[in-house]
Design a protein around this motif. Structure first.
Motif, mmCIF file in Angstrom:
data_model
loop_
_atom_site.group_PDB
_atom_site.id
_atom_site.type_symbol
_atom_site.label_atom_id
_atom_site.label_comp_id
_atom_site.label_asym_id
_atom_site.label_seq_id
_atom_site.Cartn_x
_atom_site.Cartn_y
_atom_site.Cartn_z
ATOM 1 N N SER A 113 0.801 -1.225 0.000
ATOM 2 C CA SER A 113 0.000 0.000 0.000
ATOM 3 C C SER A 113 0.830 1.270 0.000
ATOM 4 C CB SER A 113 -0.942 0.012 1.207
ATOM 5 O OG SER A 113 -1.871 -1.046 1.115
ATOM 6 N N LEU A 114 1.990 1.240 0.677
ATOM 7 C CA LEU A 114 2.793 2.457 0.784
ATOM 8 C C LEU A 114 4.058 2.419 -0.055
ATOM 9 C CD1 LEU A 114 2.513 3.209 4.597
ATOM 10 C CD2 LEU A 114 0.980 3.876 2.752
ATOM 11 N N GLY A 115 4.416 1.258 -0.572
ATOM 12 C CA GLY A 115 5.593 1.159 -1.421
ATOM 13 C C GLY A 115 6.918 1.123 -0.682
ATOM 14 N N LEU A 116 6.894 0.818 0.622
ATOM 15 C CA LEU A 116 8.142 0.757 1.380
ATOM 16 C C LEU A 116 8.875 -0.543 1.069
ATOM 17 C CD1 LEU A 116 6.996 2.028 4.896
ATOM 18 C CD2 LEU A 116 7.785 3.346 2.926
ATOM 19 N N LEU A 118 1.324 12.719 -4.279
ATOM 20 C CA LEU A 118 0.242 12.151 -3.477
ATOM 21 C C LEU A 118 -0.840 11.471 -4.301
ATOM 22 C CD1 LEU A 118 -0.866 11.554 -0.682
ATOM 23 C CD2 LEU A 118 -1.968 13.803 -0.724
ATOM 24 N N PRO A 119 -1.288 12.018 -5.430
ATOM 25 C CA PRO A 119 -2.326 11.308 -6.187
ATOM 26 C C PRO A 119 -1.916 9.872 -6.557
ATOM 27 C CG PRO A 119 -2.177 13.562 -6.959
ATOM 28 C CD PRO A 119 -1.006 13.339 -6.023
ATOM 29 N N SER A 120 -0.672 9.679 -6.980
ATOM 30 C CA SER A 120 -0.202 8.330 -7.317
ATOM 31 C C SER A 120 -0.122 7.448 -6.072
ATOM 32 C CB SER A 120 1.174 8.382 -7.977
ATOM 33 O OG SER A 120 1.110 9.074 -9.186
ATOM 34 N N ALA A 121 0.376 8.002 -4.982
ATOM 35 C CA ALA A 121 0.480 7.234 -3.737
ATOM 36 C C ALA A 121 -0.903 6.836 -3.232
ATOM 37 C CB ALA A 121 1.223 8.045 -2.678
ATOM 38 N N HIS A 122 -1.861 7.757 -3.341
ATOM 39 C CA HIS A 122 -3.226 7.454 -2.913
ATOM 40 C C HIS A 122 -3.846 6.382 -3.805
ATOM 41 C CE1 HIS A 122 -7.230 7.917 -1.317
ATOM 42 N NE2 HIS A 122 -7.681 8.148 -2.543
ATOM 43 N N GLU A 123 -3.615 6.481 -5.088
ATOM 44 C CA GLU A 123 -4.139 5.477 -6.019
ATOM 45 C C GLU A 123 -3.588 4.098 -5.677
ATOM 46 O OE1 GLU A 123 -3.611 4.518 -10.698
ATOM 47 O OE2 GLU A 123 -4.142 6.593 -10.187
ATOM 48 N N ARG A 124 -2.298 4.012 -5.378
ATOM 49 C CA ARG A 124 -1.677 2.738 -5.014
ATOM 50 C C ARG A 124 -2.292 2.189 -3.731
ATOM 51 N NH1 ARG A 124 4.495 1.104 -5.005
ATOM 52 N NH2 ARG A 124 4.334 -0.833 -3.825
ATOM 53 N N THR A 156 -4.705 -1.301 -3.400
ATOM 54 C CA THR A 156 -4.284 -2.478 -2.634
ATOM 55 C C THR A 156 -5.205 -2.759 -1.455
ATOM 56 O OG1 THR A 156 -2.750 -1.170 -1.302
ATOM 57 C CG2 THR A 156 -1.864 -2.215 -3.293
ATOM 58 N N GLY A 157 -6.291 -1.998 -1.352
ATOM 59 C CA GLY A 157 -7.279 -2.267 -0.316
ATOM 60 C C GLY A 157 -7.036 -1.585 1.016
ATOM 61 N N ALA A 158 -6.143 -0.601 1.056
ATOM 62 C CA ALA A 158 -5.912 0.120 2.309
ATOM 63 C C ALA A 158 -7.199 0.817 2.740
ATOM 64 C CB ALA A 158 -4.802 1.155 2.129
ATOM 65 N N ALA A 179 -3.310 12.692 2.828
ATOM 66 C CA ALA A 179 -4.327 11.641 2.899
ATOM 67 C C ALA A 179 -3.966 10.751 4.075
ATOM 68 C CB ALA A 179 -4.353 10.830 1.610
ATOM 69 N N ARG A 180 -4.980 10.116 4.669
ATOM 70 C CA ARG A 180 -4.727 9.247 5.827
ATOM 71 C C ARG A 180 -5.387 7.891 5.628
ATOM 72 N NH1 ARG A 180 -4.839 14.319 7.970
ATOM 73 N NH2 ARG A 180 -3.019 14.868 9.208
ATOM 74 N N TYR A 181 -4.718 6.884 6.174
ATOM 75 C CA TYR A 181 -5.143 5.490 6.039
ATOM 76 C C TYR A 181 -5.003 4.810 7.399
ATOM 77 C CZ TYR A 181 -3.921 7.104 1.448
ATOM 78 O OH TYR A 181 -3.836 7.876 0.322
ATOM 79 N N ALA A 182 -5.686 3.690 7.569
ATOM 80 C CA ALA A 182 -5.517 2.871 8.764
ATOM 81 C C ALA A 182 -4.695 1.651 8.378
ATOM 82 C CB ALA A 182 -6.874 2.438 9.315
#
Length: 119
Positions: free
Chosen positions: A26-29, A77-83, A87-89, A104-107
């Motif tokens: 989800s975050l690409g780390l 951010l738009p690309s990171a949010h799309e990813r 991936t279901g984040a 943007a924020r995710y759990a």
């Protein structure tokens, strides 16, 4: 700037593989597994060139795991949010303008809040 600066964030997570997948997919780390020897607990980790490290350790049953908010800077951010969305984040809020930049924020799987910000 003098004084202390953060170099390590260590999280206790319910499911090490699930959390490692979230932070990678989800975050690409770049997540790697380490430890598991006699002196070091098995964990997943991500390291940055400036020495900052994120460590994920599996929590013992019943230990509280959701209490943190982590923030990451991203280039786009738009690309990171799309990813993250693809991936279901769990999206807590989509990109929006805030004083520090578009955020943007995710759990994560344990309910920790993960923010992505483009400054």
């Amino acid at each position: 700037m003098s004084g202390a600066r953060p170099v390590l964030v260590a999280l206790r997570v319910r499911d090490l593989a699930e959390s490692a997948r979230f932070y990678h997919d989800s975050l690409g780390l770049e997540i790697a597994y380490a430890g598991g020897g006699m002196l070091e607990e098995r964990h997943a980790e991500c390291s940055w060139p400036d020495g900052v490290r994120l460590l994920l350790f599996e929590a013992p049953p019943g230990e509280e795991t959701a209490r943190l908010q982590l923030g990451f800077a991203v280039d786009h951010l738009p690309s990171a949010h799309e990813r993250a969305s693809a991936t279901g984040a769990t999206v807590l809020h989509p990109p929006r303008d805030e004083p520090g930049g578009s955020t943007a924020r995710y759990a994560d799987p344990d309910g920790n809040v993960v923010s992505l910000t483009q400054g």
